[in-house]
Every structure is written in C-alpha cells, then in structure tokens.
Design an enzyme around this catalytic site. Structure first.
Site, PDB file in Angstrom:
ATOM      1  N   HIS A 170     -40.011  55.577 -42.223  1.00 13.23           N
ATOM      2  CA  HIS A 170     -39.272  56.356 -41.651  1.00 13.23           C
ATOM      3  C   HIS A 170     -38.822  55.542 -40.205  1.00 13.23           C
ATOM      4  O   HIS A 170     -37.775  55.889 -39.581  1.00 13.23           O
ATOM      5  CB  HIS A 170     -40.288  57.394 -40.867  1.00 13.23           C
ATOM      6  N   GLU A 173     -24.337  54.631 -68.835  1.00 12.14           N
ATOM      7  CA  GLU A 173     -25.422  53.674 -68.253  1.00 12.14           C
ATOM      8  C   GLU A 173     -26.356  53.249 -69.341  1.00 12.14           C
ATOM      9  O   GLU A 173     -27.473  52.461 -69.093  1.00 12.14           O
ATOM     10  CB  GLU A 173     -26.305  54.363 -67.092  1.00 12.14           C
ATOM     11  N   ASP A 209     -28.509  50.965 -63.982  1.00 11.66           N
ATOM     12  CA  ASP A 209     -29.312  51.202 -65.343  1.00 11.66           C
ATOM     13  C   ASP A 209     -28.600  50.337 -66.624  1.00 11.66           C
ATOM     14  O   ASP A 209     -29.088  49.644 -67.282  1.00 11.66           O
ATOM     15  CB  ASP A 209     -29.395  52.641 -65.966  1.00 11.66           C
ATOM     16  N   CYS A 253     -20.802  54.792 -59.975  1.00 10.43           N
ATOM     17  CA  CYS A 253     -21.815  55.167 -58.690  1.00 10.43           C
ATOM     18  C   CYS A 253     -22.870  54.117 -58.644  1.00 10.43           C
ATOM     19  O   CYS A 253     -23.990  54.376 -57.821  1.00 10.43           O
ATOM     20  CB  CYS A 253     -22.380  56.540 -58.965  1.00 10.43           C
TER      21      CYS A 253
END
Ligand code: PEP
Ligand code: MG
Length: 568
Positions: free
Chosen positions: A187, A429, A453, A500
């Site tokens: 965070h 992929e 991948d 992507c």
C-alpha cells in the site's frame, strides 16, 4: 550507499525527517467495571470508524478512488463483528483493559495473515497493525503525527508508511520516502506512486542509519539512496531530477494525440486494468480503451464468489466510464499462480500446465455462466468485448461460444437487453493457439497476445525460477517468431490483433510490433503516454528495416543487443 526496492519513480533530494510513532504504552490493568470498559472500547471504535471514513473521503478527493479503497477496507475491518466481538469478549471474560483487548486480537489477526505467503494477506497484516495503532491512539488520547506540516524538501524516513500516515501528507512538501518494509505492490508503494512522490522501500535498518536534518538523495527507479552526498553527487542528481521532470512533463504533450507513427500509421493504444476503479487512471492518461480487464481480481479480494449482479455492476461501471470506447473483459483466469483460496481447488503437481482459466471454467459452469451472463447484460451499456484466456484448442473456444449463445437465448426470452453483436476473442498465450492462429482467426473476432505466458510456455521456462530466468525473455527468436506468426495469421483473415502482455510496453520491441502489423497495444495506464511517444518516433519504413534485421538473428542476446543499438 544504501539500496532498497525502487517503488515510485523519480529523484528525491531533501532533508531527513524521521517519522517515529509516539509511545503507545499503557497500564495493563485488570478491569473491575466491565460494562464501563466495554463502553470505552465501543466509543473508541465508533470514533475510529468515523475518523477512518473521513480519511477515506479525504483520500478520494486528494488522491483517487483506488487509493481510498485501502482505507475503506480498514472501515470494513473495523466493522467486522468477528473481530470486535473477540475484543469485547476479551474485556468481558478475561477482564482485560480495552487497550490490551485490542492489542491481543489485532496481533492475533496480523500474525494469522502474515503467516500466509501471499502478498495480499501480508498487506492485510499491515492493515490490521495500522488499525490497532489508530484504535490505541484514540483510547490513550495520543495525538496523531502531523505530517501535513513538515517543511518543504522533506524526505520522510519511517519503518513503514502506513495509509494513516499517508493520508496526512502534503506532496508539495515531501521530496521522497524511505522505509524499512514494503514492496512494489504494498500500500505504501501504491500511495507514493499515486501522490507522485519518489520512494525506496525495504531498506534494512534505515531509520537508525539516518539522522534528522541529514541530506539524502534517493532514486525511486533504481532503489539507490545516498546519505550526506558531496557537491559532485548533488549536482549530478539535481541534473537527473530536472531531466526526469522534463521528460515527464514532455509526455503530457501526448495527451489528446493520435497513437501514430511518424509517417501516420495509426494504431490503438489501450490499457490493462484489474479493478473497475483502475479505469479512472486510464481515462486520465488518455487511454483509447481497455485492452485487458483481469476479472480474477474481482474474485480474489473477497471471501466468496462475487454474485452475477455484483459482477454486472463492475463491468457496467467500466463500460460507462470508457464512454463507448472498447473494453475487452477477460473471463476468469485462475489457477497457475493465481489462487482463490475459497474455491478449494486441489493442489496440482504442475499448476501452470493444469486445471486453469478456461479449462476450469468450462467444467465449473456454476462459476462461468453467471460471469458470461453478467458480461452480456453489461454489454448494453458500452462497447464490451469478451476475451477467453488460456485457449489451447479450437474446441474450447467453440464450447464457450455455444454457452454464450445459450445465455443469449435466455436473455432474449426474458427481454433483458445486451449487445447482440458482441465481439468474442481469445488470448493467444499458448504455443498451441499460436500454431493454430490461422484456424482461430476464422472463428475469433479478435486476438490479444499474452506475452507473459506465451514467453514462458514457448521457452518451457518458469518465470519464477531463477535457474531458468535466462530463458524467460521475449527477445528469444522463438517467441518473436510466434508473435509474428499470430499477427500475420490474424491480418490474413481481417481479425484484429492486439497485445496485452508486458512486451506491448517494451520500447525495444515497438518497431517489431509495428512492422508485424499489431493493431492494438494494451499497456499499464502509467505506460500509455510513453508508449504513444515511442510509436511516434518511428516510421514504418524504419520499423520494417529493424524487424527484418532482428528476425534474421538467432540468439536472444543478439536480438536484444541489436534492438538496444537502434532504440530511439
Ligand atoms: C499474459 O499472459 O501475457 C497476460 C496478459 O495475462 P496474465 O499476465 O494475466 O497471465
Ligand atoms: Mg496470461
């Protein structure tokens, strides 16, 4: 020099202010008036909830909805009846004072979360500690640290930068942040990036190594920290800081521009998101759509499967935020390295070659049908496209399409609106999908190449295994040939081909991808403008010449060295 994890880019130069939490010591007494002590705790709890809600609101307006979510999560934890029930029980049964009761329960939760080796749970542990501190401060009437009024040019040095502390920071005065704990996705890192403050995290013992007022330089990209630098170093890093800020400002000039090469070849530049709130940043950075919405995050950050309606709302929200621009939503991609504990899936010998993504969804219709139905329903509110991950044979894709047709018929029957012309595509992929790309191009409306991948599967190399890390590189000629083949097979059938995986944002690969004919680049929101700039630096003729030469090379090292030598 000290080194840590470069978690928020930029150069910070300033004076150290060590952030030390005030003492939260208390008299651990046995209470006699149990009702009064419970009331004391419940009053503090109420105050703490109100305070956290106010901090979340403030964070939402000053930083963003996504960052505010961290504090909204704290509110939910504070309202968790399980946790507050245990604190009340400690007071009632063990006669503990409220402080001890809070500490005991919070520490127990923190320990439980931190024993699970998963970044999300590790983060939960930090959240519980932050909540404990906030509750104890209220019970003990201890003032909060006032980070809002630190002088300009301050470098904050703390064991951890908790959301409570960050909520009060004025980014105009803070030149940098150094902490002893936290990683790139903690965070503190998310908040530092959102506030655009350079940060280096996880530097061992830094709080005791630096002194208040000492000058430090930090490089939020490399993770380097220099204490008491000499004139020469100061000069060097001041120039570096100017250069970084000038480059950042120059990128703003690409807002509102078309994504096109120097000679006018236009491509689409979209972004990857994991949560609906991430779409805000995409719009802010002028993304032309969403190229990948990883829906598994909707399933991961909660104790049970999100309902069809909850999913519908999330997909609709993104579609509406993008105002008619394309939104490619990927159906559930779990298994492999993405675990969802509550689904109770069996452990596998080879999870990356196992029961994951579409393989699992086709067997678990109870999970898949509600997701497909939610996606179809949301398609009435924007330009949603459905993308199926981990496809390795045509039958899988046909099975998904058949299921979609059945759901469409159900919706027709009930008169529920959806986009009847919704586009359905696949992630390429796996090497199998790449080899069969010509066949898939006839059946899929679009492709999106998942190089993360595809690289691993093509090279048969696990990304997480350092012994085979030398193989896990998209510059390997085998991976590049696979990418070229997929793009060309798609083009031959008029199927839109996007990418992507991380490679879409790699400036070294941009000329190759342009030359192969990639239609759409989907990158993280923060890489949109840099990618638009890189695309604008090339002409197609130059890109073609680079591709021809690069594709004639036969080793990863040669390809990489060549691409580096011609990079713009
Ligand atoms: C990919 O494999 O390239 C991809 C984009 O999917 P993920 O990283 O979510 O597996
Ligand atoms: Mg993938």
């Amino acid at each position: 020099m000290y080194t840590g994890i470069g978690a928020s880019a930029g150069i910070g130069i300033g004076s150290v202010v060590i952030v030390k939490e005030p003492s939260l010591a208390y008299d651990n007494v046995t209470v006699s008036d149990i009702a009064a002590e419970k009331e004391r705790f419940n009053n503090a709890l109420e105050k703490c909830i109100a305070k956290t809600q106010a901090m979340a609101e403030d964070m939402k307006t000053r930083v963003g909805a996504k960052e505010a979510e961290i504090l909204e999560g704290h509110v939910l934890l504070l309202m968790d009846p399980e946790m507050t029930g245990q604190i009340n029980a400690n007071i009632e049964n063990e006669k503990m004072c409220a402080e001890a009761a809070v500490e005991q329960v919070c520490d127990m939760y923190a320990q439980m979360f931190s024993s699970i080796e998963d970044e999300m749970f590790q983060q939960r542990a930090t959240d519980v500690c932050d909540i404990k501190t906030r509750l104890l401060k209220i019970l003990l009437d201890v003032e909060d640290l006032d980070l809002a009024s630190v002088p300009e040019g301050t470098v904050l040095v703390a064991e951890d930068l908790t959301p409570s502390m960050t909520a009060g920071i004025n980014p105009a005065n803070v030149a940098g942040v150094l902490t002893e704990i936290g990683g790139k996705t903690s965070h503190s890192a998310i908040l530092a990036r959102a506030l655009e403050i350079p940060a280096v995290l996880s530097i061992e013992g830094i709080v005791s190594k630096l002194e208040n007022g000492q000058t430090v330089i930090l490089d939020g990209s490399t993770g380097e920290v220099f204490a008491s630098p000499d004139e020469e170093l100061l000069k060097k890093y001041t120039a570096k800081r100017e250069e970084y800020l000038a480059e950042k400002a120059a990128l703003q000039a690409f807002i509102g521009k078309e994504s096109a090469t120097a000679d006018g070849h236009v491509v689409e530049l979209c972004a990857n998101i994991g949560k609906p709130e991430d779409a805000e940043k995409v719009v802010e950075c002028d993304g032309e759509g969403i190229g990948l919405f990883r829906t598994e995050f909707l399933f991961m950050d909660r104790p049970q499967v999100p309902t069809e309606d909850e999913q519908f709302e999330a997909y609709k929200k993104v579609a509406e935020m993008l105002k008619g621009k394309p939104v490619i939503i990927r159906t559930l991609d779990i298994g492999g390295d993405k675990e969802i504990p509550y689904l109770g899936l069996a452990k596998e010998e080879n999870p990356f070659l196992g029961f994951r993504a579409v393989r699992l969804c086709l067997k678990r219709e109870d999970l898949y049908r509600p997701q497909l139905r939610a996606l179809l329903r949301a398609s009435a509110y924007g330009e949603i496209k459905i993308m199926v991950p981990m496809i390795s044979c045509v039958d899988e894709f046909r099975a998904v399409k058949a299921m979609l047709e059945e759901i469409k018929a159900e919706l027709d029957e009930k008169g529920i609106p959806y986009n009847k012309d919704i586009k359905v595509g696949i992630m390429v992929e796996t090497p199998a999908a790449s080899l069969m790309a010509d066949a898939f191009a006839k059946e899929a409306d679009f492709f999106s190449i998942g190089t993360n991948d595809l690289t691993g599967y093509t090279m048969a190399a696990d990304r997480g295994n350092p012994d085979v890390a030398y193989l896990y590189s998209t510059y390997n000629p085998a991976v590049l040939r696979s990418i070229e083949r997929v793009i060309k097979a798609g083009k031959a059938e008029g199927t839109m081909v996007g990418m992507c995986g991380e490679a879409a944002a790699d400036p070294l690969l941009t000329p190759l991808l342009l030359s192969f004919g990639l239609d759409e680049f989907s990158v993280s929101a923060t890489s949109i403008l840099a990618t638009r700039k890189t695309i604008s630096l090339w002409t197609m003729e130059e890109a073609n010449a680079v591709a021809e030469k690069a594709m004639s090379l036969v080793t990863e090292a040669e390809v990489k060295a060549y691409l580096e030598s011609v990079a713009k």
